[in-house]
Design a protein around this motif. Sequence first.
Motif, short mmCIF file in Angstrom:
data_model
loop_
_atom_site.label_atom_id
_atom_site.label_comp_id
_atom_site.label_asym_id
_atom_site.label_seq_id
_atom_site.Cartn_x
_atom_site.Cartn_y
_atom_site.Cartn_z
N LYS A 51 -9.76 72.73 129.72
CA LYS A 51 -10.16 72.28 131.05
C LYS A 51 -9.05 71.48 131.72
O LYS A 51 -8.86 71.55 132.92
CB LYS A 51 -11.44 71.42 130.95
CG LYS A 51 -12.65 72.24 130.55
CD LYS A 51 -13.93 71.63 131.10
CE LYS A 51 -15.13 72.49 130.78
NZ LYS A 51 -15.38 72.59 129.31
N ARG A 52 -8.32 70.71 130.91
CA ARG A 52 -7.17 69.97 131.45
C ARG A 52 -5.95 70.36 130.62
O ARG A 52 -5.53 69.62 129.73
CB ARG A 52 -7.43 68.46 131.38
CG ARG A 52 -8.63 68.03 132.21
CD ARG A 52 -8.90 66.55 132.07
NE ARG A 52 -7.87 65.74 132.71
CZ ARG A 52 -7.65 64.45 132.41
NH1 ARG A 52 -8.35 63.86 131.48
NH2 ARG A 52 -6.72 63.79 133.04
N THR B 67 -2.84 68.08 129.63
CA THR B 67 -3.00 66.99 128.67
C THR B 67 -3.17 67.53 127.25
O THR B 67 -3.14 66.77 126.29
CB THR B 67 -4.21 66.10 129.03
OG1 THR B 67 -5.38 66.90 129.00
CG2 THR B 67 -4.05 65.48 130.39
N ALA C 47 0.88 65.91 138.73
CA ALA C 47 -0.01 64.83 138.28
C ALA C 47 -1.32 64.88 139.05
O ALA C 47 -2.41 64.86 138.46
CB ALA C 47 0.67 63.47 138.45
N ALA C 48 -1.21 65.00 140.37
CA ALA C 48 -2.42 65.01 141.21
C ALA C 48 -3.31 66.20 140.86
O ALA C 48 -4.54 66.06 140.79
CB ALA C 48 -2.02 65.05 142.68
N SER C 49 -2.68 67.35 140.62
CA SER C 49 -3.52 68.53 140.35
C SER C 49 -4.08 68.52 138.93
O SER C 49 -4.83 69.42 138.56
CB SER C 49 -2.78 69.83 140.67
OG SER C 49 -1.46 69.79 140.25
N ASN C 50 -3.68 67.52 138.14
CA ASN C 50 -4.24 67.41 136.78
C ASN C 50 -4.96 66.09 136.56
O ASN C 50 -5.21 65.72 135.41
CB ASN C 50 -3.13 67.58 135.75
CG ASN C 50 -2.73 69.04 135.58
OD1 ASN C 50 -3.33 69.77 134.80
ND2 ASN C 50 -1.75 69.48 136.36
N GLY C 51 -5.26 65.41 137.63
CA GLY C 51 -6.03 64.19 137.52
C GLY C 51 -5.28 63.03 136.88
O GLY C 51 -5.89 62.15 136.27
N LEU C 52 -3.95 63.04 137.01
CA LEU C 52 -3.14 61.97 136.43
C LEU C 52 -2.59 61.06 137.53
O LEU C 52 -2.35 61.52 138.66
CB LEU C 52 -1.97 62.56 135.63
CG LEU C 52 -2.34 63.48 134.47
CD1 LEU C 52 -1.14 64.28 134.01
CD2 LEU C 52 -2.90 62.67 133.31
N GLY C 53 -2.34 59.82 137.18
CA GLY C 53 -1.91 58.85 138.18
C GLY C 53 -0.40 58.80 138.40
O GLY C 53 0.37 59.40 137.67
N ARG C 54 0.01 58.07 139.42
CA ARG C 54 1.43 57.94 139.78
C ARG C 54 2.21 57.18 138.72
O ARG C 54 3.41 57.38 138.58
CB ARG C 54 1.57 57.19 141.11
CG ARG C 54 0.88 57.83 142.27
CD ARG C 54 1.04 56.96 143.53
NE ARG C 54 2.39 57.06 144.06
CZ ARG C 54 2.74 57.90 145.03
NH1 ARG C 54 1.87 58.70 145.58
NH2 ARG C 54 3.98 57.93 145.48
N GLY D 137 1.37 65.00 130.81
CA GLY D 137 -0.01 64.81 130.34
C GLY D 137 -0.11 64.19 128.96
O GLY D 137 -1.19 64.12 128.40
#
Length: 218
Positions: A69-70, A73, A98-105, A144
């Motif tokens: 699903k991710r 990561t 990062a944004a398209s995988n739900g990760l932060g800056r 990830g």
Amino acid sequence: MIEVNHLTKRYRGGTAVDDLTFTVEPGRVTGFLGPNGAGKSTTIRMVLGLDRPTAGSALIGGRQYAEFKRPLTAVGALLEASDLHPGRSARDHLLWLAASNGLGRKRVQEVLEETGLSEAAGKRVRAFSLGMRQRLGIAAALLGDPGVLILDEPVNGLDPEGVIWVRNLAKRLAGEGRTVLVSSHLMAEMALTASHLVVIGRGRLLADLPTEEFVSAH
Ligand code: ADP
Ligand code: ADP
């Protein structure tokens, strides 16, 4: 763990990968060694679900890549033909990923530092050397914090310092218990990087053994 099971890829013109079976164990660097055209990239693309096998299967931790699903990561990968957008900066590429995988800056800043790209982060990829593109590709693979890392010919285009950096990076990540597969056509480089080797030629498995055994036999 990566499990490659009777993996085969035929093209109209021939066979790129021919009934390959091997596993990549966690906690060590596995070198995927073979001359250019041996089938390394085709194998890796099938592991990542980017090419469909003619026969056989490739599983990562018991699952097909497409089932994650991710994915970023779970599995980080540097591919030979990466689709970097030349007009975007290194930082933009990573922020987008990062944004398209739900990760932060914050994580973007970390991988820029880890890959030595902090200063060049604002430059357009168009202005990057091959070595810097490789570093950016590795930054994307690390983003990830994946348990499985696959690097296809990572030292291509790197300067000597970069070659040693990749070697140490692969070893450190393996030492943390991750599964690390590094491909190369360079025997000497693999001898220094990998503790285990999977050697292929013309799509076929030639050897699957500890590096020291391979080196002492050749
Ligand atoms: P390596 O990564 O070890 O250099 P590749 O996996 O790139 O090897 O290529 C293995 C073989 O498959 C080569 O002979 C290559 O020409 C062939 N091949 C790769 N992709 C294709 C394709 N899309 N169509 C036909 N042949 C291909
Ligand atoms: P163009 O490439 O013409 O500028 P877009 O900006 O819409 O068009 O991007 C095309 C595709 O490239 C998008 O569908 C997306 O998958 C991918 N993409 C967009 N921005 C980035 C980025 N910063 N890094 C990596 N891929 C991106």
